[in-house]
Design a protein around this motif. Structure first.
Motif, PDB file in Angstrom:
ATOM      1  N   PRO A   1      -0.793   7.400  -4.764  1.00 18.80           N
ATOM      2  CA  PRO A   1      -1.461   6.607  -3.720  1.00 18.80           C
ATOM      3  C   PRO A   1      -2.905   6.303  -4.092  1.00 18.80           C
ATOM      4  O   PRO A   1      -3.466   6.924  -4.990  1.00 18.80           O
ATOM      5  CB  PRO A   1      -1.377   7.512  -2.490  1.00 18.80           C
TER       6      PRO A   1
ATOM      7  N   ALA B   1      11.030   5.183  -1.466  1.00 20.41           N
ATOM      8  CA  ALA B   1      10.001   4.153  -1.294  1.00 20.41           C
ATOM      9  C   ALA B   1      10.267   2.970  -2.227  1.00 20.41           C
ATOM     10  O   ALA B   1      10.094   1.814  -1.828  1.00 20.41           O
ATOM     11  CB  ALA B   1       8.615   4.735  -1.545  1.00 20.41           C
TER      12      ALA B   1
ATOM     13  N   PRO C   1      -2.961  -0.367  -4.330  1.00 17.81           N
ATOM     14  CA  PRO C   1      -1.712  -1.072  -4.020  1.00 17.81           C
ATOM     15  C   PRO C   1      -0.864  -1.309  -5.269  1.00 17.81           C
ATOM     16  O   PRO C   1      -1.366  -1.259  -6.388  1.00 17.81           O
ATOM     17  CB  PRO C   1      -2.194  -2.400  -3.419  1.00 17.81           C
TER      18      PRO C   1
ATOM     19  N   GLU D   1       0.866  -1.161   0.000  1.00 14.03           N
ATOM     20  CA  GLU D   1       0.000   0.000   0.000  1.00 14.03           C
ATOM     21  C   GLU D   1       0.916   1.227   0.000  1.00 14.03           C
ATOM     22  O   GLU D   1       1.909   1.263   0.724  1.00 14.03           O
ATOM     23  CB  GLU D   1      -0.854  -0.004   1.272  1.00 14.03           C
ATOM     24  N   ILE D   2       0.608   2.200  -0.816  1.00 10.83           N
ATOM     25  CA  ILE D   2       1.402   3.437  -0.841  1.00 10.83           C
ATOM     26  C   ILE D   2       0.905   4.335   0.287  1.00 10.83           C
ATOM     27  O   ILE D   2      -0.257   4.752   0.302  1.00 10.83           O
ATOM     28  CB  ILE D   2       1.295   4.149  -2.199  1.00 10.83           C
ATOM     29  N   ARG D   3       1.789   4.602   1.222  1.00 12.39           N
ATOM     30  CA  ARG D   3       1.458   5.423   2.383  1.00 12.39           C
ATOM     31  C   ARG D   3       1.848   6.883   2.130  1.00 12.39           C
ATOM     32  O   ARG D   3       2.626   7.183   1.232  1.00 12.39           O
ATOM     33  CB  ARG D   3       2.217   4.905   3.617  1.00 12.39           C
ATOM     34  N   TRP D   4       1.319   7.765   2.947  1.00  9.64           N
ATOM     35  CA  TRP D   4       1.659   9.185   2.849  1.00  9.64           C
ATOM     36  C   TRP D   4       3.171   9.376   2.904  1.00  9.64           C
ATOM     37  O   TRP D   4       3.745  10.159   2.147  1.00  9.64           O
ATOM     38  CB  TRP D   4       0.965   9.946   3.982  1.00  9.64           C
ATOM     39  N   SER D   5       3.839   8.647   3.778  1.00  8.64           N
ATOM     40  CA  SER D   5       5.297   8.787   3.942  1.00  8.64           C
ATOM     41  C   SER D   5       6.076   8.251   2.745  1.00  8.64           C
ATOM     42  O   SER D   5       7.285   8.461   2.660  1.00  8.64           O
ATOM     43  CB  SER D   5       5.753   8.089   5.222  1.00  8.64           C
ATOM     44  N   ASP D   6       5.417   7.569   1.812  1.00  8.52           N
ATOM     45  CA  ASP D   6       6.077   7.047   0.614  1.00  8.52           C
ATOM     46  C   ASP D   6       6.088   8.056  -0.536  1.00  8.52           C
ATOM     47  O   ASP D   6       6.639   7.775  -1.595  1.00  8.52           O
ATOM     48  CB  ASP D   6       5.373   5.772   0.123  1.00  8.52           C
TER      49      ASP D   6
END
Length: 158
Positions: free
Chosen positions: A68, A23, A71, A7-12
């Motif tokens: 984001p 990332a 996935p 899953e692409i997170r905000w931090s990525d």
């Protein structure tokens, strides 16, 4: 072929709000260790043999931005290894939910003796694990010369 989904997170994300270079590197590393862990090549066994991976290079090729919301899948392709297991080469491909390939990375590394702090051949236990891996169609036996195909020499300031 082995795949790991993320899953692409905000931090990525980077400043352009698409998947950041860091990332990609983290997803690849996680994919490699997840697969090797399934083969019994994990933190515990590496600690027991005082061995760790060293990355020589990771060459990234970006084909399309990814954002984001959905996935992504990262593949692991086993492209090469030296006869003694010291050197290894993997290819990672990144896919969106439609199976579209949006990035690729070619990486090469080696194994280091963590006590001696020098490169080492793999113990038989680890050679057996690598021998179980599915090999890419263009798999090759690596030599030391293969590790020098992108030669870069340090140039100090002094």
């Amino acid at each position: 072929m082995f795949f790991k989904e993320f899953e692409i997170r905000w931090s990525d994300l980077d400043a352009n709000r698409h998947l950041a270079n860091s990332a990609y590197i983290n997803f690849m590393s996680h994919t490699r260790m997840a697969y090797l862990g399934q083969l019994g090549f994990n933190q515990k066994s590496m600690e027991q043999y005082s061995i760790g991976p060293v990355v020589f290079y990771e060459h990234m090729y970006y084909f399309k931005e990814v954002f984001p919301g959905k996935p992504v899948k990262v593949s692991l392709g086993f492209k090469g290894m030296s006869a003694d297991g010291m050197f290894f080469e993997f290819q990672h491909d990144f896919y969106d939910t439609d199976g579209k390939n949006f990035a690729r990375c070619e990486m090469m590394g080696a194994w280091m003796d963590l006590k001696e702090r020098k490169l080492m051949a793999l113990p038989q236990l680890f050679m057996d694990a690598f021998n179980k891996m599915e090999k890419a169609t263009d798999f090759k036996i690596l030599t030391k010369a293969d590790t020098r195909k992108h030669v870069q020499i340090p140039k100090d300031l002094t």
